[in-house]
Design a protein around this motif. Structure first.
Motif, PDB file in Angstrom:
ATOM      1  N   VAL A  93       7.211  -0.832  -6.901  1.00 13.50           N
ATOM      2  CA  VAL A  93       7.112  -0.190  -5.490  1.00 13.50           C
ATOM      3  C   VAL A  93       5.896   0.907  -5.256  1.00 13.50           C
ATOM      4  O   VAL A  93       5.656   1.821  -6.131  1.00 13.50           O
ATOM      5  CB  VAL A  93       8.244   0.410  -5.021  1.00 13.50           C
ATOM      6  N   VAL A  95       4.138   3.593  -2.468  1.00 12.24           N
ATOM      7  CA  VAL A  95       4.260   4.106  -1.193  1.00 12.24           C
ATOM      8  C   VAL A  95       2.913   4.716  -1.088  1.00 12.24           C
ATOM      9  O   VAL A  95       2.373   5.731  -1.735  1.00 12.24           O
ATOM     10  CB  VAL A  95       5.449   5.320  -0.954  1.00 12.24           C
ATOM     11  N   VAL A 111      14.154   4.276  -2.456  1.00  7.90           N
ATOM     12  CA  VAL A 111      12.826   4.573  -3.074  1.00  7.90           C
ATOM     13  C   VAL A 111      12.434   6.072  -2.867  1.00  7.90           C
ATOM     14  O   VAL A 111      12.968   6.699  -1.846  1.00  7.90           O
ATOM     15  CB  VAL A 111      11.857   3.636  -2.142  1.00  7.90           C
ATOM     16  N   PRO A 113       9.184   8.479  -3.072  1.00  8.59           N
ATOM     17  CA  PRO A 113       7.834   8.522  -3.285  1.00  8.59           C
ATOM     18  C   PRO A 113       7.444   9.702  -4.116  1.00  8.59           C
ATOM     19  O   PRO A 113       8.222  10.544  -4.293  1.00  8.59           O
ATOM     20  CB  PRO A 113       7.491   8.718  -1.676  1.00  8.59           C
ATOM     21  N   LEU A 123       3.360   4.983   7.104  1.00 11.19           N
ATOM     22  CA  LEU A 123       4.009   4.789   5.738  1.00 11.19           C
ATOM     23  C   LEU A 123       3.792   3.191   5.495  1.00 11.19           C
ATOM     24  O   LEU A 123       4.149   2.455   6.145  1.00 11.19           O
ATOM     25  CB  LEU A 123       5.546   5.098   6.043  1.00 11.19           C
ATOM     26  N   ILE A 125       4.505   0.667   2.352  1.00 13.32           N
ATOM     27  CA  ILE A 125       5.257   0.132   1.437  1.00 13.32           C
ATOM     28  C   ILE A 125       4.792  -1.112   0.819  1.00 13.32           C
ATOM     29  O   ILE A 125       4.842  -1.871   1.705  1.00 13.32           O
ATOM     30  CB  ILE A 125       6.801   0.412   1.760  1.00 13.32           C
ATOM     31  N   THR A 126       4.614  -1.117  -0.420  1.00 15.09           N
ATOM     32  CA  THR A 126       4.296  -2.229  -0.965  1.00 15.09           C
ATOM     33  C   THR A 126       5.318  -2.691  -2.200  1.00 15.09           C
ATOM     34  O   THR A 126       5.281  -1.896  -3.125  1.00 15.09           O
ATOM     35  CB  THR A 126       2.854  -2.356  -1.575  1.00 15.09           C
TER      36      THR A 126
END
Length: 524
Positions: A93, A95, A111, A113, A123, A125-126
Protein backbone atom coordinates in the motif's frame (compact mmCIF):
# COMPACT_ATOMS: atom_id res chain seq x y z
CA UNK A 1 -20.92 15.48 -9.95
CA UNK A 2 -23.42 16.11 -7.15
CA UNK A 3 -21.92 14.94 -3.88
CA UNK A 4 -23.47 14.74 -0.42
CA UNK A 5 -20.48 14.62 1.97
CA UNK A 6 -22.53 16.02 4.86
CA UNK A 7 -24.67 12.88 4.92
CA UNK A 8 -21.67 10.61 5.10
CA UNK A 9 -20.13 12.79 7.76
CA UNK A 10 -23.23 12.49 9.90
CA UNK A 11 -23.35 8.71 9.52
CA UNK A 12 -19.66 8.33 10.30
CA UNK A 13 -19.26 10.67 13.29
CA UNK A 14 -19.01 7.92 15.92
CA UNK A 15 -16.49 5.88 13.96
CA UNK A 16 -14.42 8.99 13.31
CA UNK A 17 -14.09 9.58 17.04
CA UNK A 18 -12.74 6.11 17.70
CA UNK A 19 -10.20 5.72 14.91
CA UNK A 20 -9.37 8.81 12.91
CA UNK A 21 -8.48 10.92 15.91
CA UNK A 22 -4.90 11.46 17.01
CA UNK A 23 -3.33 8.56 18.81
CA UNK A 24 -5.67 5.96 17.30
CA UNK A 25 -5.53 2.53 19.00
CA UNK A 26 -4.99 -0.75 17.21
CA UNK A 27 -7.00 -1.06 13.97
CA UNK A 28 -10.66 -2.04 14.14
CA UNK A 29 -13.31 -2.52 11.44
CA UNK A 30 -15.09 0.73 10.68
CA UNK A 31 -18.15 1.85 8.79
CA UNK A 32 -20.16 4.97 8.00
CA UNK A 33 -22.91 3.95 10.39
CA UNK A 34 -25.41 2.49 7.93
CA UNK A 35 -28.24 0.93 9.95
CA UNK A 36 -28.39 -2.20 7.79
CA UNK A 37 -24.67 -2.57 7.02
CA UNK A 38 -22.80 -0.90 9.90
CA UNK A 39 -19.33 -1.89 8.69
CA UNK A 40 -19.68 -0.79 5.07
CA UNK A 41 -17.94 2.39 3.99
CA UNK A 42 -15.33 4.29 5.95
CA UNK A 43 -15.01 7.74 7.53
CA UNK A 44 -12.32 10.33 6.96
CA UNK A 45 -12.18 10.67 3.18
CA UNK A 46 -14.30 11.16 0.07
CA UNK A 47 -13.38 9.09 -3.00
CA UNK A 48 -13.28 10.99 -6.29
CA UNK A 49 -12.00 8.31 -8.69
CA UNK A 50 -10.87 4.70 -8.95
CA UNK A 51 -8.32 3.44 -11.48
CA UNK A 52 -8.29 -0.37 -11.32
CA UNK A 53 -5.98 -2.64 -13.31
CA UNK A 54 -6.56 -6.39 -13.50
CA UNK A 55 -4.44 -9.11 -15.10
CA UNK A 56 -6.51 -12.17 -16.03
CA UNK A 57 -4.66 -15.42 -16.73
CA UNK A 58 -7.45 -17.09 -18.67
CA UNK A 59 -8.64 -19.24 -15.75
CA UNK A 60 -11.65 -18.03 -13.76
CA UNK A 61 -10.66 -20.19 -10.79
CA UNK A 62 -7.38 -18.39 -10.17
CA UNK A 63 -6.87 -15.02 -8.44
CA UNK A 64 -6.31 -12.03 -10.69
CA UNK A 65 -3.31 -9.79 -10.12
CA UNK A 66 -4.50 -6.21 -9.57
CA UNK A 67 -3.54 -2.65 -8.70
CA UNK A 68 -6.21 -0.30 -7.40
CA UNK A 69 -5.42 3.42 -7.34
CA UNK A 70 -7.84 5.64 -5.43
CA UNK A 71 -7.95 9.43 -5.67
CA UNK A 72 -9.73 10.92 -2.68
CA UNK A 73 -9.93 14.01 -0.48
CA UNK A 74 -9.35 13.83 3.25
CA UNK A 75 -12.38 15.05 5.21
CA UNK A 76 -10.44 14.90 8.49
CA UNK A 77 -6.82 14.86 9.57
CA UNK A 78 -5.86 11.25 9.03
CA UNK A 79 -3.24 9.42 11.03
CA UNK A 80 -4.88 6.22 9.84
CA UNK A 81 -7.88 5.15 7.79
CA UNK A 82 -9.64 2.04 6.53
CA UNK A 83 -10.65 0.67 3.15
CA UNK A 84 -13.19 -2.09 2.63
CA UNK A 85 -11.47 -5.17 1.17
CA UNK A 86 -11.83 -8.93 1.42
CA UNK A 87 -11.10 -12.01 -0.69
CA UNK A 88 -7.65 -10.98 -1.87
CA UNK A 89 -4.04 -10.76 -0.66
CA UNK A 90 -2.54 -7.30 -0.27
CA UNK A 91 1.05 -6.99 -1.44
CA UNK A 92 1.70 -3.32 -0.76
CA UNK A 93 0.00 0.00 0.00
CA UNK A 94 1.28 3.46 -0.86
CA UNK A 95 -0.27 6.73 0.30
CA UNK A 96 0.63 9.86 -1.64
CA UNK A 97 3.58 8.04 -3.16
CA UNK A 98 5.08 6.72 0.08
CA UNK A 99 4.91 3.18 1.46
CA UNK A 100 2.30 2.77 4.20
CA UNK A 101 1.74 0.18 6.91
CA UNK A 102 -1.37 -1.96 6.52
CA UNK A 103 -3.24 -4.67 8.35
CA UNK A 104 -6.32 -6.74 7.51
CA UNK A 105 -9.08 -6.51 10.11
CA UNK A 106 -12.04 -8.72 9.22
CA UNK A 107 -13.27 -7.22 5.91
CA UNK A 108 -11.35 -3.95 6.34
CA UNK A 109 -7.87 -2.97 5.24
CA UNK A 110 -6.49 -0.67 7.93
CA UNK A 111 -3.83 1.71 6.57
CA UNK A 112 -1.35 3.91 8.45
CA UNK A 113 0.38 6.46 6.17
CA UNK A 114 4.04 7.37 6.63
CA UNK A 115 2.86 10.81 7.74
CA UNK A 116 -0.58 12.20 8.65
CA UNK A 117 -2.75 13.50 5.83
CA UNK A 118 -4.06 17.02 6.53
CA UNK A 119 -7.77 17.76 6.48
CA UNK A 120 -8.79 18.73 2.95
CA UNK A 121 -5.61 17.40 1.35
CA UNK A 122 -5.52 15.13 -1.73
CA UNK A 123 -5.25 11.46 -0.87
CA UNK A 124 -3.77 9.06 -3.43
CA UNK A 125 -3.96 5.43 -2.28
CA UNK A 126 -2.36 2.68 -4.38
CA UNK A 127 -2.94 -0.94 -3.39
CA UNK A 128 -1.23 -3.88 -5.10
CA UNK A 129 -3.32 -6.96 -4.43
CA UNK A 130 -4.92 -10.09 -5.78
CA UNK A 131 -8.63 -10.43 -6.53
CA UNK A 132 -9.99 -13.91 -5.97
CA UNK A 133 -13.14 -15.31 -7.61
CA UNK A 134 -15.34 -17.21 -5.16
CA UNK A 135 -17.02 -20.51 -5.99
CA UNK A 136 -19.66 -20.13 -3.26
CA UNK A 137 -21.77 -17.48 -5.00
CA UNK A 138 -21.36 -14.88 -2.27
CA UNK A 139 -21.09 -11.89 -4.56
CA UNK A 140 -18.25 -10.11 -6.27
CA UNK A 141 -16.84 -12.03 -9.22
CA UNK A 142 -19.36 -14.32 -10.95
CA UNK A 143 -17.85 -17.28 -12.76
CA UNK A 144 -19.38 -17.75 -16.20
CA UNK A 145 -18.86 -20.63 -18.60
CA UNK A 146 -16.15 -18.68 -20.41
CA UNK A 147 -14.83 -16.14 -17.91
CA UNK A 148 -16.00 -13.66 -15.29
CA UNK A 149 -18.53 -10.93 -14.63
CA UNK A 150 -19.33 -8.85 -11.54
CA UNK A 151 -22.28 -8.84 -9.16
CA UNK A 152 -21.36 -6.50 -6.30
CA UNK A 153 -24.76 -5.68 -4.78
CA UNK A 154 -25.21 -5.06 -1.96
CA UNK A 155 -21.92 -5.36 -0.12
CA UNK A 156 -19.56 -7.20 -2.44
CA UNK A 157 -17.62 -4.50 -4.31
CA UNK A 158 -14.89 -4.85 -1.70
CA UNK A 159 -14.68 -8.56 -2.50
CA UNK A 160 -13.24 -7.54 -5.86
CA UNK A 161 -11.17 -4.41 -5.17
CA UNK A 162 -10.28 -2.15 -2.20
CA UNK A 163 -12.82 0.64 -1.96
CA UNK A 164 -15.16 2.73 0.13
CA UNK A 165 -17.98 0.27 -0.37
CA UNK A 166 -21.08 2.33 0.38
CA UNK A 167 -23.41 3.91 -2.21
CA UNK A 168 -23.13 7.32 -0.55
CA UNK A 169 -19.54 7.66 -1.83
CA UNK A 170 -19.89 7.58 -5.61
CA UNK A 171 -16.87 8.12 -7.84
CA UNK A 172 -15.72 7.89 -11.43
CA UNK A 173 -14.09 4.63 -12.51
CA UNK A 174 -11.38 3.60 -14.95
CA UNK A 175 -10.84 -0.11 -15.64
CA UNK A 176 -7.72 -1.51 -17.32
CA UNK A 177 -7.79 -5.25 -17.96
CA UNK A 178 -5.09 -7.41 -19.52
CA UNK A 179 -6.39 -10.76 -20.77
CA UNK A 180 -5.51 -13.43 -23.34
CA UNK A 181 -6.01 -12.06 -26.84
CA UNK A 182 -8.79 -14.53 -27.69
CA UNK A 183 -11.04 -13.02 -24.97
CA UNK A 184 -13.16 -9.87 -24.99
CA UNK A 185 -13.31 -7.42 -22.10
CA UNK A 186 -16.14 -4.94 -21.59
CA UNK A 187 -16.73 -2.71 -18.56
CA UNK A 188 -18.98 0.06 -17.30
CA UNK A 189 -18.50 3.28 -19.26
CA UNK A 190 -17.01 3.89 -22.68
CA UNK A 191 -13.87 2.39 -24.25
CA UNK A 192 -10.63 4.34 -23.88
CA UNK A 193 -8.16 2.09 -25.64
CA UNK A 194 -7.26 -1.44 -26.71
CA UNK A 195 -3.61 -2.41 -26.99
CA UNK A 196 -2.35 -5.78 -28.22
CA UNK A 197 0.95 -7.14 -26.94
CA UNK A 198 1.97 -10.63 -27.97
CA UNK A 199 -0.54 -13.09 -26.54
CA UNK A 200 -2.50 -10.53 -24.51
CA UNK A 201 -4.66 -7.48 -25.06
CA UNK A 202 -5.14 -4.65 -22.59
CA UNK A 203 -8.58 -3.03 -22.63
CA UNK A 204 -9.42 0.27 -20.92
CA UNK A 205 -12.84 1.78 -20.08
CA UNK A 206 -13.91 4.89 -18.17
CA UNK A 207 -17.21 6.11 -16.80
CA UNK A 208 -18.35 9.63 -17.60
CA UNK A 209 -20.57 9.77 -14.50
CA UNK A 210 -19.98 8.86 -10.86
CA UNK A 211 -20.87 5.30 -9.89
CA UNK A 212 -21.44 3.44 -6.64
CA UNK A 213 -19.07 0.52 -6.03
CA UNK A 214 -21.99 -1.94 -5.96
CA UNK A 215 -22.86 -1.02 -9.57
CA UNK A 216 -19.49 -1.64 -11.23
CA UNK A 217 -19.45 -4.15 -14.07
CA UNK A 218 -16.64 -5.90 -15.90
CA UNK A 219 -17.00 -8.86 -18.25
CA UNK A 220 -14.22 -11.13 -19.48
CA UNK A 221 -15.01 -13.99 -21.86
CA UNK A 222 -15.49 -15.34 -25.36
CA UNK A 223 -18.02 -12.68 -26.11
CA UNK A 224 -19.51 -10.89 -29.06
CA UNK A 225 -20.16 -7.16 -28.65
CA UNK A 226 -23.14 -5.99 -30.68
CA UNK A 227 -23.52 -2.26 -31.29
CA UNK A 228 -26.47 -0.13 -32.33
CA UNK A 229 -27.81 3.36 -31.69
CA UNK A 230 -30.53 4.39 -29.30
CA UNK A 231 -32.46 7.66 -28.96
CA UNK A 232 -30.47 10.70 -30.18
CA UNK A 233 -27.59 8.43 -31.19
CA UNK A 234 -27.01 6.96 -27.71
CA UNK A 235 -24.35 4.23 -28.07
CA UNK A 236 -25.81 0.82 -27.19
CA UNK A 237 -23.48 -2.14 -26.84
CA UNK A 238 -24.64 -5.62 -25.84
CA UNK A 239 -22.29 -8.34 -24.67
CA UNK A 240 -23.32 -11.95 -25.33
CA UNK A 241 -21.68 -15.36 -25.50
CA UNK A 242 -20.29 -15.46 -29.04
CA UNK A 243 -22.06 -18.73 -29.82
CA UNK A 244 -25.44 -17.14 -28.98
CA UNK A 245 -25.07 -14.04 -31.08
CA UNK A 246 -27.79 -14.89 -33.59
CA UNK A 247 -30.08 -16.61 -31.10
CA UNK A 248 -30.22 -13.57 -28.82
CA UNK A 249 -30.38 -10.90 -31.50
CA UNK A 250 -34.16 -10.43 -31.29
CA UNK A 251 -33.98 -9.58 -27.59
CA UNK A 252 -31.11 -7.14 -27.97
CA UNK A 253 -32.89 -5.27 -30.75
CA UNK A 254 -35.61 -4.31 -28.27
CA UNK A 255 -33.44 -2.11 -26.04
CA UNK A 256 -33.71 1.16 -28.06
CA UNK A 257 -37.49 0.89 -27.85
CA UNK A 258 -37.34 0.25 -24.12
CA UNK A 259 -35.18 3.34 -23.64
CA UNK A 260 -37.59 5.47 -25.67
CA UNK A 261 -40.49 4.17 -23.58
CA UNK A 262 -38.73 5.03 -20.31
CA UNK A 263 -37.75 8.47 -21.60
CA UNK A 264 -41.40 9.26 -22.30
CA UNK A 265 -42.10 8.62 -18.63
CA UNK A 266 -39.11 10.10 -16.80
CA UNK A 267 -36.91 12.00 -19.22
CA UNK A 268 -33.60 11.56 -20.96
CA UNK A 269 -31.41 8.52 -20.32
CA UNK A 270 -28.89 9.61 -17.67
CA UNK A 271 -25.66 7.96 -18.86
CA UNK A 272 -23.20 7.86 -21.74
CA UNK A 273 -24.08 4.37 -22.98
CA UNK A 274 -26.25 1.35 -22.18
CA UNK A 275 -26.44 -2.31 -22.98
CA UNK A 276 -27.18 -5.81 -21.77
CA UNK A 277 -24.55 -8.28 -20.57
CA UNK A 278 -25.81 -11.85 -20.98
CA UNK A 279 -23.82 -14.24 -18.80
CA UNK A 280 -23.84 -18.00 -19.18
CA UNK A 281 -24.06 -18.54 -15.43
CA UNK A 282 -26.60 -19.56 -12.80
CA UNK A 283 -27.10 -16.61 -10.50
CA UNK A 284 -30.83 -16.55 -9.67
CA UNK A 285 -31.06 -12.85 -10.44
CA UNK A 286 -30.61 -10.05 -12.95
CA UNK A 287 -28.67 -6.95 -11.87
CA UNK A 288 -28.73 -3.26 -12.80
CA UNK A 289 -24.97 -2.69 -13.06
CA UNK A 290 -24.34 0.81 -14.38
CA UNK A 291 -24.51 1.18 -18.19
CA UNK A 292 -24.32 -2.63 -18.61
CA UNK A 293 -27.10 -4.63 -16.91
CA UNK A 294 -26.35 -8.26 -16.05
CA UNK A 295 -28.77 -10.99 -17.21
CA UNK A 296 -28.73 -14.76 -16.94
CA UNK A 297 -28.59 -16.46 -20.32
CA UNK A 298 -31.47 -18.79 -19.42
CA UNK A 299 -33.90 -15.90 -18.99
CA UNK A 300 -33.60 -15.14 -22.70
CA UNK A 301 -33.40 -18.73 -23.93
CA UNK A 302 -36.01 -20.60 -21.85
CA UNK A 303 -39.14 -21.01 -24.02
CA UNK A 304 -41.41 -21.00 -20.95
CA UNK A 305 -40.93 -17.26 -20.58
CA UNK A 306 -43.27 -15.24 -22.82
CA UNK A 307 -41.76 -12.33 -24.68
CA UNK A 308 -43.84 -9.66 -22.94
CA UNK A 309 -42.76 -10.89 -19.50
CA UNK A 310 -39.05 -11.06 -20.36
CA UNK A 311 -39.23 -7.55 -21.79
CA UNK A 312 -40.72 -6.28 -18.55
CA UNK A 313 -37.68 -7.60 -16.67
CA UNK A 314 -35.41 -5.88 -19.18
CA UNK A 315 -37.31 -2.66 -18.47
CA UNK A 316 -36.94 -3.22 -14.71
CA UNK A 317 -33.15 -3.22 -14.96
CA UNK A 318 -33.21 -0.33 -17.42
CA UNK A 319 -35.38 1.73 -15.04
CA UNK A 320 -32.69 1.29 -12.39
CA UNK A 321 -30.32 3.35 -14.50
CA UNK A 322 -32.43 6.33 -13.40
CA UNK A 323 -33.61 4.99 -10.03
CA UNK A 324 -30.71 3.56 -8.05
CA UNK A 325 -27.81 4.28 -10.40
CA UNK A 326 -28.08 7.93 -11.40
CA UNK A 327 -30.03 8.72 -8.22
CA UNK A 328 -28.41 6.43 -5.67
CA UNK A 329 -29.65 5.79 -2.13
CA UNK A 330 -28.16 7.82 0.70
CA UNK A 331 -28.30 4.71 2.91
CA UNK A 332 -29.33 1.11 2.35
CA UNK A 333 -32.58 1.85 4.20
CA UNK A 334 -33.49 3.94 1.14
CA UNK A 335 -33.39 0.80 -1.05
CA UNK A 336 -37.16 1.04 -1.58
CA UNK A 337 -36.54 4.08 -3.80
CA UNK A 338 -34.50 1.86 -6.15
CA UNK A 339 -36.59 -1.27 -6.24
CA UNK A 340 -40.01 0.28 -5.80
CA UNK A 341 -39.51 2.52 -8.83
CA UNK A 342 -37.99 -0.22 -11.00
CA UNK A 343 -40.89 -2.51 -10.10
CA UNK A 344 -43.34 0.29 -10.87
CA UNK A 345 -42.07 0.76 -14.43
CA UNK A 346 -41.73 -2.99 -14.89
CA UNK A 347 -45.42 -3.30 -13.95
CA UNK A 348 -46.48 -0.51 -16.29
CA UNK A 349 -44.58 -2.05 -19.17
CA UNK A 350 -45.75 -5.60 -18.42
CA UNK A 351 -49.40 -4.55 -18.51
CA UNK A 352 -48.93 -2.73 -21.82
CA UNK A 353 -46.91 -5.51 -23.42
CA UNK A 354 -49.22 -8.33 -22.31
CA UNK A 355 -52.22 -6.47 -23.68
CA UNK A 356 -50.46 -5.79 -26.99
CA UNK A 357 -49.52 -9.47 -27.24
CA UNK A 358 -53.14 -10.43 -26.58
CA UNK A 359 -51.96 -12.70 -23.82
CA UNK A 360 -54.67 -14.62 -21.94
CA UNK A 361 -52.98 -13.34 -18.78
CA UNK A 362 -53.31 -9.68 -19.75
CA UNK A 363 -56.25 -9.10 -17.42
CA UNK A 364 -54.24 -10.50 -14.50
CA UNK A 365 -51.15 -8.31 -14.97
CA UNK A 366 -52.76 -4.87 -15.16
CA UNK A 367 -51.15 -2.43 -12.77
CA UNK A 368 -54.33 -2.13 -10.68
CA UNK A 369 -54.62 -5.90 -10.31
CA UNK A 370 -50.94 -6.29 -9.49
CA UNK A 371 -51.21 -3.62 -6.81
CA UNK A 372 -54.39 -5.15 -5.42
CA UNK A 373 -52.56 -8.46 -5.01
CA UNK A 374 -49.60 -6.66 -3.44
CA UNK A 375 -51.93 -4.89 -1.01
CA UNK A 376 -53.39 -8.23 0.07
CA UNK A 377 -49.90 -9.48 0.96
CA UNK A 378 -48.44 -6.24 2.26
CA UNK A 379 -49.02 -6.80 5.98
CA UNK A 380 -47.31 -10.20 5.78
CA UNK A 381 -44.41 -8.72 3.84
CA UNK A 382 -44.00 -5.98 6.45
CA UNK A 383 -44.10 -8.52 9.26
CA UNK A 384 -41.43 -10.66 7.58
CA UNK A 385 -39.07 -7.98 6.31
CA UNK A 386 -40.04 -4.72 7.97
CA UNK A 387 -41.75 -1.68 6.43
CA UNK A 388 -40.40 -0.47 3.06
CA UNK A 389 -38.14 2.26 4.51
CA UNK A 390 -37.31 0.48 7.78
CA UNK A 391 -36.18 -2.96 6.69
CA UNK A 392 -35.13 -5.52 9.26
CA UNK A 393 -31.39 -5.82 9.76
CA UNK A 394 -30.15 -8.86 7.80
CA UNK A 395 -28.97 -11.88 9.71
CA UNK A 396 -25.21 -12.50 9.89
CA UNK A 397 -24.01 -14.09 6.68
CA UNK A 398 -27.29 -13.26 4.91
CA UNK A 399 -26.76 -9.66 3.90
CA UNK A 400 -28.89 -9.97 0.79
CA UNK A 401 -31.82 -10.71 3.09
CA UNK A 402 -32.84 -7.07 2.63
CA UNK A 403 -34.02 -7.96 -0.89
CA UNK A 404 -37.50 -9.10 0.10
CA UNK A 405 -40.91 -8.69 -1.54
CA UNK A 406 -41.55 -5.59 0.57
CA UNK A 407 -38.87 -3.64 -1.34
CA UNK A 408 -40.27 -4.75 -4.72
CA UNK A 409 -44.06 -4.86 -5.09
CA UNK A 410 -44.43 -3.72 -1.48
CA UNK A 411 -42.60 -0.50 -2.32
CA UNK A 412 -44.24 -0.05 -5.73
CA UNK A 413 -47.46 -0.14 -3.69
CA UNK A 414 -46.29 3.00 -1.88
CA UNK A 415 -45.89 4.78 -5.21
CA UNK A 416 -49.32 3.58 -6.31
CA UNK A 417 -50.85 4.97 -3.10
CA UNK A 418 -49.11 8.30 -3.65
CA UNK A 419 -50.38 8.51 -7.23
CA UNK A 420 -53.88 7.72 -6.00
CA UNK A 421 -53.58 10.58 -3.52
CA UNK A 422 -52.03 13.33 -5.67
CA UNK A 423 -53.26 12.26 -9.13
CA UNK A 424 -51.40 10.94 -12.16
CA UNK A 425 -50.29 14.34 -13.59
CA UNK A 426 -48.65 15.42 -10.31
CA UNK A 427 -47.10 11.99 -9.85
CA UNK A 428 -45.53 12.12 -13.32
CA UNK A 429 -44.11 15.58 -12.58
CA UNK A 430 -42.67 14.25 -9.35
CA UNK A 431 -40.94 11.36 -11.11
CA UNK A 432 -39.28 13.65 -13.63
CA UNK A 433 -38.32 16.16 -10.96
CA UNK A 434 -36.79 13.44 -8.78
CA UNK A 435 -34.38 12.10 -11.41
CA UNK A 436 -33.49 15.63 -12.56
CA UNK A 437 -32.90 17.16 -9.14
CA UNK A 438 -30.73 14.31 -7.84
CA UNK A 439 -29.00 13.18 -11.03
CA UNK A 440 -25.49 11.78 -10.42
CA UNK A 441 -26.02 12.10 -6.67
CA UNK A 442 -27.55 10.47 -3.63
CA UNK A 443 -30.98 11.01 -2.16
CA UNK A 444 -32.92 9.80 0.85
CA UNK A 445 -36.46 8.92 1.81
CA UNK A 446 -36.74 12.34 3.48
CA UNK A 447 -35.72 13.96 0.19
CA UNK A 448 -38.48 12.08 -1.64
CA UNK A 449 -41.10 13.08 0.90
CA UNK A 450 -40.02 16.73 0.67
CA UNK A 451 -40.13 16.75 -3.12
CA UNK A 452 -43.50 14.98 -3.20
CA UNK A 453 -44.87 17.68 -0.92
CA UNK A 454 -43.45 20.47 -3.06
CA UNK A 455 -44.61 19.07 -6.39
CA UNK A 456 -48.10 18.18 -5.17
CA UNK A 457 -48.56 21.48 -3.33
CA UNK A 458 -49.58 19.63 -0.17
CA UNK A 459 -47.61 18.31 2.79
CA UNK A 460 -47.24 14.56 2.23
CA UNK A 461 -45.13 13.86 5.31
CA UNK A 462 -47.71 12.12 7.46
CA UNK A 463 -49.17 10.19 4.53
CA UNK A 464 -45.85 8.88 3.21
CA UNK A 465 -44.32 8.20 6.62
CA UNK A 466 -47.29 6.00 7.43
CA UNK A 467 -46.90 4.08 4.17
CA UNK A 468 -43.15 3.79 4.54
CA UNK A 469 -42.66 3.14 8.27
CA UNK A 470 -45.85 1.62 9.72
CA UNK A 471 -45.93 -2.09 10.47
CA UNK A 472 -49.50 -2.25 9.13
CA UNK A 473 -50.45 -1.18 5.61
CA UNK A 474 -52.56 2.02 5.59
CA UNK A 475 -55.89 2.20 3.71
CA UNK A 476 -55.48 2.57 -0.04
CA UNK A 477 -56.85 5.87 -1.40
CA UNK A 478 -59.63 5.23 -3.90
CA UNK A 479 -59.90 1.55 -2.96
CA UNK A 480 -61.65 1.26 0.42
CA UNK A 481 -62.55 -2.34 -0.42
CA UNK A 482 -58.92 -3.52 -0.60
CA UNK A 483 -57.94 -5.66 2.38
CA UNK A 484 -54.58 -6.82 3.67
CA UNK A 485 -54.63 -10.56 4.35
CA UNK A 486 -52.06 -11.78 6.86
CA UNK A 487 -52.42 -15.33 5.61
CA UNK A 488 -52.08 -14.54 1.91
CA UNK A 489 -50.49 -17.50 0.08
CA UNK A 490 -46.82 -17.06 -0.75
CA UNK A 491 -46.45 -14.00 1.47
CA UNK A 492 -43.69 -15.33 3.65
CA UNK A 493 -41.11 -12.84 2.47
CA UNK A 494 -38.20 -15.28 2.55
CA UNK A 495 -35.70 -16.01 -0.18
CA UNK A 496 -38.08 -18.15 -2.19
CA UNK A 497 -36.72 -19.22 -5.55
CA UNK A 498 -33.62 -17.16 -5.05
CA UNK A 499 -32.54 -18.79 -1.77
CA UNK A 500 -28.83 -19.32 -1.69
CA UNK A 501 -28.24 -17.27 -4.81
CA UNK A 502 -27.24 -14.14 -2.94
CA UNK A 503 -30.00 -12.04 -4.45
CA UNK A 504 -33.61 -11.13 -4.42
CA UNK A 505 -36.66 -13.26 -3.77
CA UNK A 506 -39.32 -13.63 -6.43
CA UNK A 507 -42.65 -12.08 -5.52
CA UNK A 508 -45.56 -14.49 -5.15
CA UNK A 509 -47.48 -13.67 -8.32
CA UNK A 510 -44.38 -13.85 -10.52
CA UNK A 511 -43.21 -17.07 -8.89
CA UNK A 512 -46.58 -18.63 -9.62
CA UNK A 513 -46.25 -17.56 -13.24
CA UNK A 514 -42.81 -19.12 -13.41
CA UNK A 515 -43.89 -22.45 -11.94
CA UNK A 516 -46.85 -22.70 -14.30
CA UNK A 517 -44.71 -21.85 -17.30
CA UNK A 518 -46.43 -18.53 -17.94
CA UNK A 519 -43.77 -16.05 -17.01
CA UNK A 520 -40.40 -15.27 -15.45
CA UNK A 521 -39.30 -14.70 -11.92
CA UNK A 522 -38.42 -11.38 -10.42
CA UNK A 523 -35.36 -9.36 -11.33
CA UNK A 524 -32.96 -7.89 -8.85
Amino acid sequence: MIRRPFRRAALAAAAMATFVAAGAPSPVPLGVGDRLFPYLGNPGYDVLAYDIAFAYSGSNSKPLEAVTAIDARATARLKAFNLDFARGRVRSVRVNGKPARFQTVREDLAVTPAEPVPHGAPLRITVAHTSAPDSQGNGGWVRTQDGLAMANQADAGHRVFPCNDHPSDKARFTFRVTAPKNLTVVASGLPLSREKRGRTTTWAYRTAHPMATELAQLSIGRSAVLRRSGPRGLPIRDVVPAADRKRLAKWLAKTPGHISWMERHVGRFPFETYGVLIADARTGFELETQTLSLFERRLLTDPRFPEWAVESIMVHELAHQWFGNSVSPATWSDLWLNEGHATWYEGLYMAKAAKSARSPLAAKVTLDERMRQAYARSDSWRAAGGPPAALKVPEPGKKTGIFRPVVYDGSALVLYALRQRIGAPAFERLERAWVTKHRDGNASTADFIALASKVSGRDQTAFLRSWLYDTKTPPMPGHPDWKADKAAPGSGGGKGAGEGSGRAPRPPHAATMLMTGHGPGKPA
